[in-house]
Write a protein that holds these residues in place. Sequence first.
Motif, PDB file in Angstrom:
ATOM      1  N   UNK A   1       0.835  -1.208   0.000  1.00 25.56           N
ATOM      2  CA  UNK A   1       0.000   0.000   0.000  1.00 25.56           C
ATOM      3  C   UNK A   1       0.866   1.252   0.000  1.00 25.56           C
ATOM      4  N   UNK A   2       1.920   1.252   0.824  1.00 30.61           N
ATOM      5  CA  UNK A   2       2.819   2.404   0.850  1.00 30.61           C
ATOM      6  C   UNK A   2       3.503   2.635  -0.478  1.00 30.61           C
ATOM      7  N   UNK A   3       3.917   1.562  -1.143  1.00 30.61           N
ATOM      8  CA  UNK A   3       4.563   1.703  -2.445  1.00 30.61           C
ATOM      9  C   UNK A   3       3.594   2.239  -3.487  1.00 30.61           C
ATOM     10  N   UNK A   4       2.338   1.794  -3.418  1.00 27.73           N
ATOM     11  CA  UNK A   4       1.335   2.296  -4.355  1.00 27.73           C
ATOM     12  C   UNK A   4       1.103   3.789  -4.154  1.00 27.73           C
ATOM     13  N   UNK A   5       0.969   4.204  -2.907  1.00 23.21           N
ATOM     14  CA  UNK A   5       0.738   5.628  -2.641  1.00 23.21           C
ATOM     15  C   UNK A   5       1.918   6.461  -3.137  1.00 23.21           C
ATOM     16  N   UNK A   6       3.129   5.974  -2.917  1.00 26.40           N
ATOM     17  CA  UNK A   6       4.313   6.713  -3.342  1.00 26.40           C
ATOM     18  C   UNK A   6       4.522   6.730  -4.842  1.00 26.40           C
ATOM     19  N   UNK A   7       3.926   5.770  -5.548  1.00 24.23           N
ATOM     20  CA  UNK A   7       4.150   5.675  -6.997  1.00 24.23           C
ATOM     21  C   UNK A   7       3.590   6.873  -7.758  1.00 24.23           C
ATOM     22  N   UNK A   8       2.693   7.623  -7.157  1.00 25.70           N
ATOM     23  CA  UNK A   8       2.148   8.801  -7.823  1.00 25.70           C
ATOM     24  C   UNK A   8       3.073  10.002  -7.784  1.00 25.70           C
ATOM     25  N   UNK A   9       4.096   9.964  -6.925  1.00 24.76           N
ATOM     26  CA  UNK A   9       5.032  11.075  -6.819  1.00 24.76           C
ATOM     27  C   UNK A   9       6.059  10.994  -7.949  1.00 24.76           C
ATOM     28  N   UNK A  10       6.678  12.139  -8.237  1.00 21.40           N
ATOM     29  CA  UNK A  10       7.743  12.159  -9.251  1.00 21.40           C
ATOM     30  C   UNK A  10       8.943  11.364  -8.742  1.00 21.40           C
ATOM     31  N   UNK A  11       9.699  10.748  -9.639  1.00 16.68           N
ATOM     32  CA  UNK A  11       9.547  10.797 -11.092  1.00 16.68           C
ATOM     33  C   UNK A  11       8.629   9.726 -11.666  1.00 16.68           C
ATOM     34  N   UNK A  12       8.022   8.878 -10.796  1.00 18.50           N
ATOM     35  CA  UNK A  12       7.159   7.809 -11.307  1.00 18.50           C
ATOM     36  C   UNK A  12       5.888   8.391 -11.925  1.00 18.50           C
ATOM     37  N   UNK A  13       5.146   9.173 -11.152  1.00 16.34           N
ATOM     38  CA  UNK A  13       3.962   9.862 -11.650  1.00 16.34           C
ATOM     39  C   UNK A  13       2.792   8.958 -11.988  1.00 16.34           C
ATOM     40  N   UNK A  14       2.700   7.788 -11.364  1.00 18.14           N
ATOM     41  CA  UNK A  14       1.595   6.857 -11.652  1.00 18.14           C
ATOM     42  C   UNK A  14       0.449   7.176 -10.680  1.00 18.14           C
ATOM     43  N   UNK A  15      -0.290   8.229 -10.979  1.00 18.10           N
ATOM     44  CA  UNK A  15      -1.293   8.706 -10.025  1.00 18.10           C
ATOM     45  C   UNK A  15      -2.422   7.714  -9.760  1.00 18.10           C
ATOM     46  N   UNK A  16      -2.854   6.860 -10.718  1.00 19.50           N
ATOM     47  CA  UNK A  16      -3.878   5.878 -10.349  1.00 19.50           C
ATOM     48  C   UNK A  16      -3.413   4.937  -9.240  1.00 19.50           C
ATOM     49  N   UNK A  17      -2.109   4.676  -9.177  1.00 12.76           N
ATOM     50  CA  UNK A  17      -1.587   3.837  -8.103  1.00 12.76           C
ATOM     51  C   UNK A  17      -1.784   4.517  -6.750  1.00 12.76           C
ATOM     52  N   UNK A  18      -1.594   5.824  -6.696  1.00 18.60           N
ATOM     53  CA  UNK A  18      -1.811   6.549  -5.448  1.00 18.60           C
ATOM     54  C   UNK A  18      -3.266   6.453  -5.006  1.00 18.60           C
ATOM     55  N   UNK A  19      -4.184   6.644  -5.935  1.00 17.66           N
ATOM     56  CA  UNK A  19      -5.610   6.539  -5.599  1.00 17.66           C
ATOM     57  C   UNK A  19      -5.928   5.141  -5.067  1.00 17.66           C
ATOM     58  N   UNK A  20      -5.399   4.128  -5.727  1.00 18.40           N
ATOM     59  CA  UNK A  20      -5.615   2.754  -5.276  1.00 18.40           C
ATOM     60  C   UNK A  20      -5.026   2.531  -3.888  1.00 18.40           C
ATOM     61  N   UNK A  21      -3.814   3.033  -3.680  1.00 18.51           N
ATOM     62  CA  UNK A  21      -3.173   2.869  -2.383  1.00 18.51           C
ATOM     63  C   UNK A  21      -3.916   3.554  -1.256  1.00 18.51           C
ATOM     64  N   UNK A  22      -4.483   4.721  -1.532  1.00 21.13           N
ATOM     65  CA  UNK A  22      -5.238   5.437  -0.503  1.00 21.13           C
ATOM     66  C   UNK A  22      -6.501   4.664  -0.102  1.00 21.13           C
ATOM     67  N   UNK A  23      -7.181   4.087  -1.088  1.00 20.12           N
ATOM     68  CA  UNK A  23      -8.358   3.274  -0.782  1.00 20.12           C
ATOM     69  C   UNK A  23      -7.960   2.049   0.044  1.00 20.12           C
ATOM     70  N   UNK A  24      -6.853   1.410  -0.326  1.00 23.91           N
ATOM     71  CA  UNK A  24      -6.375   0.258   0.432  1.00 23.91           C
ATOM     72  C   UNK A  24      -5.997   0.644   1.856  1.00 23.91           C
ATOM     73  N   UNK A  25      -5.429   1.828   2.014  1.00 24.52           N
ATOM     74  CA  UNK A  25      -5.034   2.298   3.351  1.00 24.52           C
ATOM     75  C   UNK A  25      -6.243   2.335   4.272  1.00 24.52           C
ATOM     76  N   UNK A  26      -7.335   2.959   3.807  1.00 31.39           N
ATOM     77  CA  UNK A  26      -8.539   3.032   4.633  1.00 31.39           C
ATOM     78  C   UNK A  26      -9.077   1.637   4.933  1.00 31.39           C
ATOM     79  N   UNK A  27      -9.155   0.802   3.912  1.00 32.34           N
ATOM     80  CA  UNK A  27      -9.663  -0.559   4.075  1.00 32.34           C
ATOM     81  C   UNK A  27      -8.803  -1.362   5.052  1.00 32.34           C
TER      82      UNK A  27
END
Length: 521
Positions: A19-45
């Motif tokens: 989950x932490x890696x997914x949230x971080x994947x949206x930051x530069x230089x990766x920029x995979x923002x859908x991964x961040x959205x997915x990670x945030x949902x997983x965090x709450x769950x």
Amino acid sequence: MISPPPLPLGRSLLLAGCTGLLIGAGQAPMGVWPATVTGLALFTWLVAGRRPGSAFAHGVLVGLAMNALTVSWVSVLGAWVGVALVVFLSLWWGLLALVVSRLVRLRFWPLLVPAAWVAMEFASGRIPFGGFSWTRLGFTVIDQPMSGWLGFVGVTGASYLVALVANALLFALLDRRRRVRVLAGTVAIFVVGGLLNLAPHAEPETKMTIAVVQPNVNREEHGTASYARSVTNNALSETVFALAEARTNGGPAPDFVLWPENATDVDPIDDPVTRRMVEVAALLAEVPIFVGAVMNGPEPDTRQTSSLWWDPLDGPGDIYHKRDLVPFGEWIPFRDVLLPRLPILKQIGRQSVPGEGPGVVAAPIAENPHLLVGTIICFELAYDDTSYDAVRGGGEVIVSQSNTNTYGGTFQPAQQLVINRVRAMETGREIVVSTLNALTGLVDTRGRVHGLTQEFDAAHRIVEVPLRFNVSLPVRIGSAPAWAALAITLGALAYALLRREPGAGSIARNNSPQGQPHDQH
């Protein structure tokens, strides 16, 4: 209401790391923002319904993975610095997980959990020692439709929207009855953001030309006896190349020359050799130079990181001293106590002293004797009010001066460029980016970068910049939304702690038909 399936402890901890890696994947230089959205949902769950200790532990593990991925570049200052920063920042994530695990008991948790994210970013960006908020959720919107919101709700509002989208999608999975409405609202956030990106900006009546210099300096020279001289000599040399281009391409002559942070690593007023190099550069240019300089501080064995206006005839003029300093990078908290016990801290050098007041300097030029230039120096980009003050203080042209030499070859320069882009969009101002050796260029009000240089190259750019006087809504309201999010989070948390039973729409975690709580570890 759909309860998440039970997970064994090992899988639960593994999921926290992912989950932490997914949230971080949206930051530069990766920029995979859908991964961040997915990670945030997983965090709450992941943290919903857990006991306090377990929620905190899972949050810390998420934070360790996320921060190790995104900000471990600070370890170039020393491995212990990187480890300490990642671990400390992860404690904030543990606290956030603890809060979220209580908020999901409430009916309106999809709206409250995003407020908790904003509150955490706000608090961690202030406490302790001025905080560290380099990887806010709002920075992940830059290359997606939600970026259109930046000029209206700022990076704070963008962080809220990113977390809102994630938690709304989770809610849609849990509640079939309201799924269509929730998904429609989520889509609307993207659609409206895309439309806001099309909102026109007023055409300025006046423009000016700036020669931007990227001196380049060998990273291995940093801290050696030759570094202080070589960086300024490189700035002088590249200024000559910039002037040659400007005088042969038939375009307008530069109104001033912009040097990056630490372009002089010795005080150019007190040191005669450095002073002579700056004077020569200004005389050759026949226009002022805006110098990023390290200057002697007000007390012995202190320094200040400064932006200094240098006129070819009158010499040094108005000056701004950097306000937001990097703890354990530019200054040592509790220096008298820590320095004798941790000799490695000596590599930080003299204690930096913060300046006061907005980053705006009087910058008279031939065509505009009343020009005001707003400057944001490197680490200050992460601070909303400091960045906004460059506009509030009357800056007509905004520049960003950075020393990227220390972090060359890491994620840091790419992350800093993204923050420059975010600031340009939320302020509605072009930002002229000048760095020592990485990613110099012009960022327009749409967040697009023009004339971007390569890392570890000596380079220059001649850019035309509009003079603007607009003050956007995020700049006007400043940190008020963050304070509001903090107040709402604390109020909702108090209410949740007083309730004994989960409210409608909450997330429950069961592992047996009898409904015994799964979380026993």
